[in-house]
Scaffold this motif. Structure first.
Motif, short mmCIF file in Angstrom:
data_model
loop_
_atom_site.label_atom_id
_atom_site.label_comp_id
_atom_site.label_asym_id
_atom_site.label_seq_id
_atom_site.Cartn_x
_atom_site.Cartn_y
_atom_site.Cartn_z
N ALA A 56 -28.63 -33.19 -16.09
CA ALA A 56 -29.71 -32.97 -16.69
C ALA A 56 -30.52 -31.74 -16.42
O ALA A 56 -30.48 -31.41 -15.42
CB ALA A 56 -30.61 -34.21 -16.84
N LYS A 87 -28.88 -33.25 -20.61
CA LYS A 87 -29.75 -33.98 -21.49
C LYS A 87 -31.21 -32.94 -21.77
O LYS A 87 -31.23 -31.93 -20.88
CB LYS A 87 -30.36 -35.17 -20.50
CG LYS A 87 -29.32 -35.97 -20.15
CD LYS A 87 -29.68 -37.31 -19.39
CE LYS A 87 -28.55 -37.91 -18.70
NZ LYS A 87 -28.03 -37.26 -17.57
N TYR A 127 -27.36 -35.22 -24.50
CA TYR A 127 -28.29 -36.59 -24.64
C TYR A 127 -29.82 -36.11 -25.18
O TYR A 127 -29.91 -35.12 -24.33
CB TYR A 127 -28.12 -37.27 -23.29
CG TYR A 127 -26.85 -38.10 -22.93
CD1 TYR A 127 -26.85 -39.27 -23.36
CD2 TYR A 127 -26.17 -37.60 -22.28
CE1 TYR A 127 -25.79 -39.98 -23.10
CE2 TYR A 127 -25.05 -38.04 -21.81
CZ TYR A 127 -24.63 -39.34 -21.97
OH TYR A 127 -23.70 -40.09 -21.49
N HIS A 129 -33.06 -37.31 -23.64
CA HIS A 129 -33.14 -38.08 -22.46
C HIS A 129 -34.21 -39.31 -22.65
O HIS A 129 -34.13 -40.61 -21.95
CB HIS A 129 -33.79 -37.32 -21.34
CG HIS A 129 -33.33 -37.52 -20.14
ND1 HIS A 129 -33.68 -36.68 -19.04
CD2 HIS A 129 -33.08 -38.56 -19.59
CE1 HIS A 129 -32.95 -37.02 -17.95
NE2 HIS A 129 -32.76 -38.46 -18.39
N SER A 159 -30.11 -41.59 -24.44
CA SER A 159 -30.20 -42.40 -23.27
C SER A 159 -31.35 -43.62 -23.61
O SER A 159 -31.42 -44.15 -24.87
CB SER A 159 -30.99 -41.48 -22.20
OG SER A 159 -30.82 -42.35 -20.96
#
Length: 339
Positions: A56, A87, A127, A129, A159
């Motif tokens: 991330a 992310k 993603y 997050h 997420s």
């Protein structure tokens, strides 16, 4: 290593994903995994057949360190052999009014930074997050859809969020004819399922891949911790274990429910001549309502090698059920956190 399709996509991934959130991360003044250790772990994951790596933009101290470590390692490998996820959402760097959230400006800025640090032209999975209450989901989805069109991202992921939020995002993608989330990443482990059941029901209904983070409850389900003398949240921790330096560990992972689940996991590990970590991971892999790819975040090569052993064991249906049922007392009431 065994492999599976990532939900309803055509992308093939290993049954375990290697998580890099510890790379360069300082906790209570301790760097959990430095660059040399990070590359050693990535080498070990690759040698074990893991082709799925999760990072991330905010992982590491400072932000972006984890992506840089992964990017340096990735430069010596064929990019097409790896499935890379990152992310966006949390504040990056020193912050600022447009340096967080899921608005178009922040996503655009962060995807370019992420790709630069990773040294790649695209992500396999991007993603969100967390859910952004301050940005219309359609703005976020249109921005992400455009990244897919541009070839910067292959698939979208979501997420932790509420089940209704995931449902709303999927519905909006459908009616607006935008790319939808294909992969999810909730907090989910053997002692923590009922809390996210609505979310998981959506994943099952929509054929979304589930990549749980903290699948071993921060290490609690590895069996290396023992009960203390001061109640369910009292724990005896080995030196250098996460509980020994993370002040949140006791409150976040240790509970009466957790001890009951761990007792059953330990018993089944003895039956299978396996370790508690392997049994806990296998319980996730054998979920039958959706494809589950746990994200393992080992601190040492030995831990990683142990974790990958989860793909080589199998729980009977009875053993799987025993772990699930350990969350409840004899009256069917779920064990709590402190009682």
């Amino acid at each position: 290593m065994k492999y599976t399709k990532l939900g309803s996509t055509g992308t093939t991934v290993s049954r375990l994903c290697f998580g890099t959130w510890r790379f360069g991360k300082e906790t209570s003044g301790v760097v959990e995994t430095d660059e040399d250790q990070a590359h050693e772990l990535l080498d070990a994951a690759w040698d074990q057949g893991i082709n799925f790596i999760d990072t991330a933009n905010v992982y590491g101290t400072p932000n972006g360190t984890s992506e840089e470590y992964v990017g340096d390692w990735l430069s010596d490998h064929d990019r097409e052999d790896l499935v890379i996820a990152s992310k966006v959402y949390f504040p990056f760097g020193d912050g600022g009014p447009n340096r967080e959230g899921l608005g178009r400006k922040h996503i655009r800025n962060q995807i370019d930074g992420t790709l630069d640090r990773l040294g790649t032209e695209y992500l396999d999975i991007y993603y969100i997050h967390r859910w952004d209450e301050n940005t219309p989901i359609v703005e976020t989805l249109r921005t992400l859809d455009r990244l897919v069109e541009e070839g910067k991202v292959n698939h979208l992921g979501a997420s932790t969020m509420a089940g209704w939020q995931l449902t709303k995002a999927l519905w909006k993608s459908d009616v607006e004819e935008l790319e939808r989330f294909e992969v999810t990443q909730p907090l989910f482990h053997a002692a923590y399922r009922d809390d996210v059941i609505d979310y998981l029901d959506v994943c099952a209904d929509q054929d979304l891949a589930v990549c749980p983070y903290s699948p071993l409850a921060g290490g609690f389900l590895t069996g290396k911790y023992e009960r203390g003398d001061d109640g369910p949240q009292s724990v005896v921790a080995p030196d250098d274990s996460r509980a020994s330096f993370d002040d949140r560990f006791d409150d976040f992972y240790v509970s009466a429910r957790g001890w009951h689940v761990l007792d059953e996991i330990r018993a089944i590990a003895d039956e299978l001549d396996a370790t508690p970590a392997q049994v806990a991971l296998r319980w996730l892999i054998q979920q039958d309502q959706f494809t589950t790819i746990p994200i393992v975040g080992a601190r040492t090569v030995d831990q990683l090698n142990e974790n990958t052993g989860a793909v080589d064991i199998k729980l009977s249906q009875d053993q799987h059920n025993r772990i699930s049922e350990a969350r409840y007392d004899e009256e069917g009431k779920r064990w709590g956190h402190r009682t």
